[in-house]
Design an enzyme around this catalytic site. Structure first.
Site, PDB file in Angstrom:
ATOM      1  N   LYS A  60       0.857  -1.192   0.000  1.00 25.49           N
ATOM      2  CA  LYS A  60       0.000   0.000   0.000  1.00 25.49           C
ATOM      3  C   LYS A  60       0.890   1.239   0.000  1.00 25.49           C
ATOM      4  O   LYS A  60       1.029   1.936   1.016  1.00 25.49           O
ATOM      5  CB  LYS A  60      -0.910  -0.037   1.243  1.00 25.49           C
ATOM      6  CG  LYS A  60      -2.024   0.987   1.211  1.00 25.49           C
ATOM      7  CD  LYS A  60      -2.877   0.914   2.450  1.00 25.49           C
ATOM      8  CE  LYS A  60      -4.028   1.897   2.365  1.00 25.49           C
ATOM      9  NZ  LYS A  60      -4.835   1.958   3.572  1.00 25.49           N
ATOM     10  N   VAL A  96      -7.440  -2.265   1.254  1.00 22.01           N
ATOM     11  CA  VAL A  96      -6.153  -1.707   0.834  1.00 22.01           C
ATOM     12  C   VAL A  96      -6.262  -1.205  -0.607  1.00 22.01           C
ATOM     13  O   VAL A  96      -5.898  -0.069  -0.923  1.00 22.01           O
ATOM     14  CB  VAL A  96      -5.032  -2.768   0.963  1.00 22.01           C
ATOM     15  CG1 VAL A  96      -3.775  -2.315   0.240  1.00 22.01           C
ATOM     16  CG2 VAL A  96      -4.722  -3.040   2.429  1.00 22.01           C
ATOM     17  N   THR A 105     -14.320  -6.443  -1.624  1.00 19.53           N
ATOM     18  CA  THR A 105     -14.443  -7.908  -1.633  1.00 19.53           C
ATOM     19  C   THR A 105     -14.014  -8.549  -0.317  1.00 19.53           C
ATOM     20  O   THR A 105     -13.995  -9.770  -0.209  1.00 19.53           O
ATOM     21  CB  THR A 105     -13.590  -8.499  -2.770  1.00 19.53           C
ATOM     22  OG1 THR A 105     -12.245  -8.044  -2.584  1.00 19.53           O
ATOM     23  CG2 THR A 105     -14.096  -8.083  -4.127  1.00 19.53           C
ATOM     24  N   LYS A 143     -12.347   8.250   2.955  1.00 21.94           N
ATOM     25  CA  LYS A 143     -10.889   8.378   3.067  1.00 21.94           C
ATOM     26  C   LYS A 143     -10.180   7.481   2.066  1.00 21.94           C
ATOM     27  O   LYS A 143     -10.544   6.316   1.892  1.00 21.94           O
ATOM     28  CB  LYS A 143     -10.444   7.991   4.471  1.00 21.94           C
ATOM     29  CG  LYS A 143     -10.882   8.977   5.523  1.00 21.94           C
ATOM     30  CD  LYS A 143      -9.943   8.939   6.688  1.00 21.94           C
ATOM     31  CE  LYS A 143     -10.631   8.436   7.912  1.00 21.94           C
ATOM     32  NZ  LYS A 143      -9.830   8.597   9.124  1.00 21.94           N
ATOM     33  N   PHE A 156     -18.892 -12.157  -1.953  1.00 20.04           N
ATOM     34  CA  PHE A 156     -17.440 -12.240  -2.136  1.00 20.04           C
ATOM     35  C   PHE A 156     -16.760 -12.860  -0.910  1.00 20.04           C
ATOM     36  O   PHE A 156     -15.664 -13.390  -1.009  1.00 20.04           O
ATOM     37  CB  PHE A 156     -16.833 -10.849  -2.380  1.00 20.04           C
ATOM     38  CG  PHE A 156     -16.969 -10.385  -3.795  1.00 20.04           C
ATOM     39  CD1 PHE A 156     -16.260 -11.008  -4.812  1.00 20.04           C
ATOM     40  CD2 PHE A 156     -17.792  -9.324  -4.117  1.00 20.04           C
ATOM     41  CE1 PHE A 156     -16.369 -10.588  -6.128  1.00 20.04           C
ATOM     42  CE2 PHE A 156     -17.914  -8.889  -5.427  1.00 20.04           C
ATOM     43  CZ  PHE A 156     -17.200  -9.519  -6.434  1.00 20.04           C
ATOM     44  N   ALA A 187     -17.440 -15.418   0.650  1.00 21.58           N
ATOM     45  CA  ALA A 187     -17.442 -16.888   0.643  1.00 21.58           C
ATOM     46  C   ALA A 187     -16.034 -17.438   0.434  1.00 21.58           C
ATOM     47  O   ALA A 187     -15.686 -18.501   0.944  1.00 21.58           O
ATOM     48  CB  ALA A 187     -18.375 -17.404  -0.449  1.00 21.58           C
ATOM     49  N   HIS A 196      -4.927  -5.459   9.753  1.00 11.05           N
ATOM     50  CA  HIS A 196      -5.434  -4.191  10.297  1.00 11.05           C
ATOM     51  C   HIS A 196      -6.403  -4.402  11.474  1.00 11.05           C
ATOM     52  O   HIS A 196      -6.241  -3.833  12.558  1.00 11.05           O
ATOM     53  CB  HIS A 196      -6.102  -3.384   9.174  1.00 11.05           C
ATOM     54  CG  HIS A 196      -6.728  -2.113   9.657  1.00 11.05           C
ATOM     55  ND1 HIS A 196      -5.982  -1.032  10.081  1.00 11.05           N
ATOM     56  CD2 HIS A 196      -8.027  -1.763   9.848  1.00 11.05           C
ATOM     57  CE1 HIS A 196      -6.789  -0.073  10.472  1.00 11.05           C
ATOM     58  NE2 HIS A 196      -8.037  -0.488  10.352  1.00 11.05           N
TER      59      HIS A 196
HETATM   60  O1  I22 Z   1     -12.884   6.879   9.081  1.00  6.80           O
HETATM   61  C1  I22 Z   1     -13.066   5.724   9.019  1.00  6.80           C
HETATM   62  C2  I22 Z   1     -13.566   5.096   7.766  1.00  6.80           C
HETATM   63  O2  I22 Z   1     -13.653   6.053   6.736  1.00  6.80           O
HETATM   64  C3  I22 Z   1     -12.789   4.916  10.231  1.00  6.80           C
HETATM   65  O3  I22 Z   1     -13.805   4.082  10.514  1.00  6.80           O
HETATM   66  C4  I22 Z   1     -11.530   4.120  10.111  1.00  6.80           C
HETATM   67  O4  I22 Z   1     -11.486   3.072  11.025  1.00  6.80           O
HETATM   68  C5  I22 Z   1     -10.313   4.964  10.157  1.00  6.80           C
HETATM   69  O5  I22 Z   1      -9.391   4.261   9.396  1.00  6.80           O
HETATM   70  C6  I22 Z   1      -9.748   5.296  11.503  1.00  6.80           C
HETATM   71  O6  I22 Z   1     -10.603   6.141  12.169  1.00  6.80           O
HETATM   72  C7  I22 Z   1      -8.327   5.849  11.423  1.00  6.80           C
HETATM   73  O7  I22 Z   1      -8.275   7.023  10.687  1.00  6.80           O
HETATM   74  P1  I22 Z   1      -6.891   7.672  10.253  1.00  6.80           P
HETATM   75  O8  I22 Z   1      -5.944   7.477  11.391  1.00  6.80           O
HETATM   76  O9  I22 Z   1      -6.417   6.983   9.014  1.00  6.80           O
HETATM   77  O10 I22 Z   1      -7.197   9.107  10.005  1.00  6.80           O
END
Ligand code: I22
Length: 389
Positions: A87, A118, A141, A154, A181, A183, A283
């Site tokens: 990534k 990712v 997926t 994001k 997906f 499965a 993650h």
């Molecule tokens: O903002 C979102 C999904 O868009 C969150 O649910 C997600 O878990 C984020 O990856 C975390 O909050 C972490 O954010 P960041 O540290 O990458 O700013």
């Protein structure tokens, strides 16, 4: 016509503009079945550039190609090996080169991405940078893709040893959530995705936590495919509650103007732990280790009863998620908190659970408190702990 000059400051112009953000996240089973049209609903023209995860291509590539053929759309499929170690900006740049070679029409040929969180993050970044922004459609997926990366705005890649250090806020025009997906997803990756669902249960939705407590192992066994009627009901209820809950949190704060975000729960220490442990921790596993630590912190602060703390650990373990990690060392914890404080603009803003399903934000976590909590956490983790590959 010139923009009106500021009367109080001649020779100075203030520009104000607003952009409406509107994007759809839609559950749709079997998206690449020939009779489905959702994937092609955005854009026009008879060509599409499609980025497909290498592993997904091996399993579903023939069906994906047949889908575009059936709809008389010329598809250029680029396959990418996408895991956390890949990534990076190099992978993003390779996709940009391929887009140039394809000669993407800027507005009417949305890039389609089919893969895990990712890959959807990388392609989202590419799409938001390419000619300063071109539309894209996401088909996650993996479970993390479905319930987390796939629903927000994001995008990003890791950089300089830091998670998602480069990124943008750029919504996919359409995201299609197809649980079928899952499965073919490895059991460990299903567990990994459930960690992000558990996050929402712990700080927002006690009913979601209860569902995981009751049906977690069955969901793992059935991979959300609804093999049994009970499993089917639970899978749909959990996926819908997780998506709705996440969007409820994200929508009023899309650009994270407010840095106290409950969905950041489990993401205070985990970015550092995940990157240091690469590639051994996924993650969601790193998030779970963080949630286990902060559950103990919350218990020590009287925010959670011992019974609730133990229920949380039991659910994590039943979901086959790690509740402790050897990297929870004093210097790692200190460094992780420091980096998060910078990310959160100078304050800790650490979300902690209040009971199960509630949240509060604190700014006064001390190093001693963390070290004590990590030591207790170790004693609460199953012995031996889950293997760390
Ligand atoms: O903002 C979102 C999904 O868009 C969150 O649910 C997600 O878990 C984020 O990856 C975390 O909050 C972490 O954010 P960041 O540290 O990458 O700013």
């Amino acid at each position: 016509m010139n923009a009106p000059s500021n009367a109080e400051r001649p020779g100075s112009w203030r520009v104000r503009a607003q952009q409406l953000v509107s994007y759809e996240v839609r559950f749709r089973d079997h998206v690449f079945r020939p009779d489905r049209a959702d994937v092609l609903e955005i854009g026009s023209g008879r060509r599409r550039f499609v980025v497909v995860d290498h592993a997904v291509d091996l399993l579903h590539g023939a069906g994906i190609r047949a889908y575009f053929d059936h709809h008389d759309v010329e598809s250029t499929i680029m396959t990418v090996r996408a895991d956390e170690s890949a990534k990076d900006f190099g992978t993003a740049a390779r996709i940009v080169e391929a887009l140039d070679a394809f000669g993407l029409a800027r507005r009417r040929e949305p890039v389609i991405v089919v893969g895990g969180g990712v890959l959807t993050d990388i392609v989202g970044l590419v799409a938001s940078l390419y000619r300063r922004g071109t539309p894209f459609v996401r088909v996650p997926t993996t479970l993390v893709g479905l319930v987390d990366a796939g629903v927000g705005v994001k995008t990003g890649v890791n950089f300089n040893g830091h998670k998602n250090r480069l990124g943008t806020y750029a919504p996919a025009a359409l995201t299609l959530l197809d649980r079928f997906f899952l499965a073919t997803l490895a059991r460990r990756h299903v567990s990994n995705g459930i960690a992000e669902i558990l996050k929402l249960g712990l700080i927002k939705d006690v009913r979601l936590f209860d569902l995981l407590e009751r049906h977690g192992p069955r969901l793992l066994d059935e991979k959300f495919q609804g093999v049994t009627p009970v499993g089917d009901q639970a899978a749909v209820a959990v996926l819908h509650a997780a998506t709705a809950g996440m969007l409820e949190e994200l929508e009023p704060n899309l650009w994270e103007t407010e840095l106290e975000r409950s969905v950041d729960y489990g993401h205070t220490f985990s970015p550092t732990i995940e990157m240091r442990a690469l590639p051994s921790l996924l993650h969601g596993e790193a998030v779970c280790v963080d949630m286990a630590l902060t559950t103990v912190v919350a218990h020590h602060r009287g925010l959670l009863t011992e019974h609730q703390r133990d229920r949380v650990f039991a659910v994590m373990t039943a979901l086959e998620l790690p509740t402790w990690h050897p990297l929870l060392e004093p210097d790692v914890l200190a460094g992780a908190l420091q980096d998060t404080v910078r990310h959160r603009d100078g304050r800790q803003r650490v979300p902690l659970p209040v009971g199960i399903g509630g949240v509060t934000f604190v700014n006064d976590i001390t190093q001693t408190e963390l070290e004590t909590a990590a030591a207790v956490q170790r004693t609460l983790a199953p012995t031996p702990p889950l293997p760390f590959p």
